[in-house]
Write an enzyme that holds these catalytic residues in place. Sequence first.
Site, PDB file in Angstrom:
ATOM      1  N   LYS A 204      69.778  41.512  14.319  1.00 53.93           N
ATOM      2  CA  LYS A 204      69.704  40.055  14.443  1.00 53.93           C
ATOM      3  C   LYS A 204      70.997  39.484  15.048  1.00 53.93           C
ATOM      4  O   LYS A 204      71.999  40.203  15.178  1.00 53.93           O
ATOM      5  CB  LYS A 204      69.453  39.459  13.051  1.00 53.93           C
ATOM      6  CG  LYS A 204      68.112  39.900  12.440  1.00 53.93           C
ATOM      7  CD  LYS A 204      67.867  39.229  11.099  1.00 53.93           C
ATOM      8  CE  LYS A 204      66.552  39.705  10.502  1.00 53.93           C
ATOM      9  NZ  LYS A 204      66.215  38.958   9.261  1.00 53.93           N
TER      10      LYS A 204
ATOM     11  N   TYR B  44      57.641  35.300  13.627  1.00 56.20           N
ATOM     12  CA  TYR B  44      57.689  35.074  12.178  1.00 56.20           C
ATOM     13  C   TYR B  44      56.547  34.177  11.686  1.00 56.20           C
ATOM     14  O   TYR B  44      56.679  33.538  10.629  1.00 56.20           O
ATOM     15  CB  TYR B  44      59.042  34.473  11.794  1.00 56.20           C
ATOM     16  CG  TYR B  44      60.159  35.498  11.656  1.00 56.20           C
ATOM     17  CD1 TYR B  44      60.080  36.520  10.701  1.00 56.20           C
ATOM     18  CD2 TYR B  44      61.296  35.436  12.448  1.00 56.20           C
ATOM     19  CE1 TYR B  44      61.108  37.447  10.553  1.00 56.20           C
ATOM     20  CE2 TYR B  44      62.328  36.372  12.301  1.00 56.20           C
ATOM     21  CZ  TYR B  44      62.228  37.367  11.348  1.00 56.20           C
ATOM     22  OH  TYR B  44      63.237  38.288  11.189  1.00 56.20           O
TER      23      TYR B  44
ATOM     24  N   PHE C 207      62.129  28.302   4.314  1.00 59.60           N
ATOM     25  CA  PHE C 207      63.222  28.769   5.166  1.00 59.60           C
ATOM     26  C   PHE C 207      62.823  28.972   6.627  1.00 59.60           C
ATOM     27  O   PHE C 207      63.633  29.410   7.439  1.00 59.60           O
ATOM     28  CB  PHE C 207      63.815  30.066   4.598  1.00 59.60           C
ATOM     29  CG  PHE C 207      62.819  31.205   4.429  1.00 59.60           C
ATOM     30  CD1 PHE C 207      62.441  31.996   5.502  1.00 59.60           C
ATOM     31  CD2 PHE C 207      62.275  31.476   3.185  1.00 59.60           C
ATOM     32  CE1 PHE C 207      61.538  33.048   5.349  1.00 59.60           C
ATOM     33  CE2 PHE C 207      61.368  32.525   3.011  1.00 59.60           C
ATOM     34  CZ  PHE C 207      61.003  33.306   4.102  1.00 59.60           C
TER      35      PHE C 207
ATOM     36  N   THR D 284      66.114  42.592   1.203  1.00 54.56           N
ATOM     37  CA  THR D 284      66.258  41.378   2.016  1.00 54.56           C
ATOM     38  C   THR D 284      67.467  40.569   1.552  1.00 54.56           C
ATOM     39  O   THR D 284      68.278  40.118   2.366  1.00 54.56           O
ATOM     40  CB  THR D 284      64.983  40.504   1.902  1.00 54.56           C
ATOM     41  OG1 THR D 284      63.861  41.301   2.284  1.00 54.56           O
ATOM     42  CG2 THR D 284      65.070  39.266   2.777  1.00 54.56           C
TER      43      THR D 284
ATOM     44  N   ARG E 145      72.447  46.187   4.952  1.00 52.63           N
ATOM     45  CA  ARG E 145      72.581  44.787   4.513  1.00 52.63           C
ATOM     46  C   ARG E 145      73.701  44.628   3.481  1.00 52.63           C
ATOM     47  O   ARG E 145      74.441  43.647   3.521  1.00 52.63           O
ATOM     48  CB  ARG E 145      71.242  44.289   3.978  1.00 52.63           C
ATOM     49  CG  ARG E 145      70.250  43.986   5.114  1.00 52.63           C
ATOM     50  CD  ARG E 145      68.859  43.801   4.595  1.00 52.63           C
ATOM     51  NE  ARG E 145      67.954  43.244   5.597  1.00 52.63           N
ATOM     52  CZ  ARG E 145      66.637  43.244   5.477  1.00 52.63           C
ATOM     53  NH1 ARG E 145      66.064  43.756   4.395  1.00 52.63           N
ATOM     54  NH2 ARG E 145      65.872  42.720   6.418  1.00 52.63           N
TER      55      ARG E 145
ATOM     56  N   ASN F  77      70.961  38.542   7.547  1.00 52.36           N
ATOM     57  CA  ASN F  77      70.935  39.839   6.869  1.00 52.36           C
ATOM     58  C   ASN F  77      70.886  41.022   7.852  1.00 52.36           C
ATOM     59  O   ASN F  77      70.377  42.085   7.533  1.00 52.36           O
ATOM     60  CB  ASN F  77      69.812  39.884   5.826  1.00 52.36           C
ATOM     61  CG  ASN F  77      68.437  39.719   6.429  1.00 52.36           C
ATOM     62  OD1 ASN F  77      68.308  39.514   7.636  1.00 52.36           O
ATOM     63  ND2 ASN F  77      67.408  39.819   5.615  1.00 52.36           N
TER      64      ASN F  77
ATOM     65  N   HIS G  77      66.117  43.466  10.833  1.00 55.18           N
ATOM     66  CA  HIS G  77      64.726  43.300  10.412  1.00 55.18           C
ATOM     67  C   HIS G  77      64.034  44.639  10.600  1.00 55.18           C
ATOM     68  O   HIS G  77      64.345  45.370  11.537  1.00 55.18           O
ATOM     69  CB  HIS G  77      64.023  42.240  11.276  1.00 55.18           C
ATOM     70  CG  HIS G  77      62.534  42.252  11.100  1.00 55.18           C
ATOM     71  ND1 HIS G  77      61.906  41.582  10.073  1.00 55.18           N
ATOM     72  CD2 HIS G  77      61.553  42.905  11.770  1.00 55.18           C
ATOM     73  CE1 HIS G  77      60.606  41.810  10.131  1.00 55.18           C
ATOM     74  NE2 HIS G  77      60.373  42.610  11.155  1.00 55.18           N
TER      75      HIS G  77
ATOM     76  N   GLU H  49      54.301  43.927  15.621  1.00 54.90           N
ATOM     77  CA  GLU H  49      55.686  43.619  15.999  1.00 54.90           C
ATOM     78  C   GLU H  49      56.138  44.440  17.213  1.00 54.90           C
ATOM     79  O   GLU H  49      56.866  43.933  18.075  1.00 54.90           O
ATOM     80  CB  GLU H  49      56.609  43.852  14.798  1.00 54.90           C
ATOM     81  CG  GLU H  49      56.343  42.837  13.686  1.00 54.90           C
ATOM     82  CD  GLU H  49      57.237  43.019  12.464  1.00 54.90           C
ATOM     83  OE1 GLU H  49      58.037  43.972  12.423  1.00 54.90           O
ATOM     84  OE2 GLU H  49      57.133  42.169  11.556  1.00 54.90           O
TER      85      GLU H  49
HETATM   86  P1  CMP Z   1      63.329  39.557   7.504  1.00 54.61           P
HETATM   87  O1  CMP Z   1      63.187  40.913   6.902  1.00 54.61           O
HETATM   88  O2  CMP Z   1      63.545  39.480   8.972  1.00 54.61           O
HETATM   89  O3  CMP Z   1      62.038  38.677   7.127  1.00 54.61           O
HETATM   90  C1  CMP Z   1      62.059  37.277   7.027  1.00 54.61           C
HETATM   91  C2  CMP Z   1      63.439  36.708   7.103  1.00 54.61           C
HETATM   92  O4  CMP Z   1      63.593  35.407   6.603  1.00 54.61           O
HETATM   93  C3  CMP Z   1      64.374  37.549   6.229  1.00 54.61           C
HETATM   94  O5  CMP Z   1      64.564  38.817   6.783  1.00 54.61           O
HETATM   95  C4  CMP Z   1      65.596  36.642   6.207  1.00 54.61           C
HETATM   96  O6  CMP Z   1      66.377  36.751   7.388  1.00 54.61           O
HETATM   97  C5  CMP Z   1      64.958  35.243   6.192  1.00 54.61           C
HETATM   98  N1  CMP Z   1      65.001  34.565   4.900  1.00 54.61           N
HETATM   99  C6  CMP Z   1      65.714  33.453   4.626  1.00 54.61           C
HETATM  100  N2  CMP Z   1      65.533  33.061   3.373  1.00 54.61           N
HETATM  101  C7  CMP Z   1      64.685  33.927   2.808  1.00 54.61           C
HETATM  102  C8  CMP Z   1      64.110  34.047   1.494  1.00 54.61           C
HETATM  103  N3  CMP Z   1      64.387  33.164   0.519  1.00 54.61           N
HETATM  104  N4  CMP Z   1      63.282  35.078   1.261  1.00 54.61           N
HETATM  105  C9  CMP Z   1      62.991  35.974   2.243  1.00 54.61           C
HETATM  106  N5  CMP Z   1      63.501  35.902   3.503  1.00 54.61           N
HETATM  107  C10 CMP Z   1      64.345  34.898   3.780  1.00 54.61           C
END
Ligand code: CMP
Length: 139
Positions: free
Chosen positions: A9, A49, A57, A91, A102, A112, A115, A126
Site C-alpha cells: 500500500k 474495495y 472507514f 489487519t 504489519r 497497514n 493487502h 482481485e
Molecule cells: P485490507 O486487508 O486491505 O482490507 C480492508 C482495509 O480497510 C484494511 O486492510 C485496512 O487498511 C482498512 N481499514 C481501516 N479501518 C478498518 C477497520 N476498522 N477494520 C478493517 N479494516 C480497516
Amino acid sequence: MERTLSIIKPDGVAKNVIGEVIKRFETDGIKIAAMKMIQLTEAGAKGFYAVHKDRPFFNSLTDFMTSGPIVVMVLEGENVIARNRKLMGATNFEEAEVGTIRKDYATNIEKNVVHGSDAPETAAFEIGYFFNAFEIQER
Ligand code: CMP
C-alpha cells in the site's frame, strides 16, 4: 498450486519497504508471478474495495489507497493465500504476531502496509482486477 493478490500500500511504498516485503515472500518460498507499480484512481480504489462500501472507514480507506503509488503482485505457491496472510499478520497491527509485516511496519489499522486476498474467490476477483492472463507468468 494457488494464486493470491498482494498489494504493498502507499504507506509501505513511502516507507521504502518494497524490497523487505518481497524478501519475506521469497524467503518463504512464495513465487512472484506478476508485479507492477501503479497509482489507483478514486474509481479504481472504490471498485477494488466495493465489499467495504457500507463500512464507516470506506472513504478514508479509498482516499488513503489513492494517495500514492502501490505495488500490486500475483503470488503463487501451495496454500499461498493462507501463507501470505500469516506473513502479513492481523489487519489491526496491534493484534498482529511478532515478526509479521504489519507488526513491524504498520502505522495504524488503515495504514497497514499490505493487502492480501482472503479466499480463492476474492483472489480470482482481485487478480483479474489488476492483471490480464498475458501479464501473469507460470512459476
Ligand atoms: P485490507 O486487508 O486491505 O482490507 C480492508 C482495509 O480497510 C484494511 O486492510 C485496512 O487498511 C482498512 N481499514 C481501516 N479501518 C478498518 C477497520 N476498522 N477494520 C478493517 N479494516 C480497516
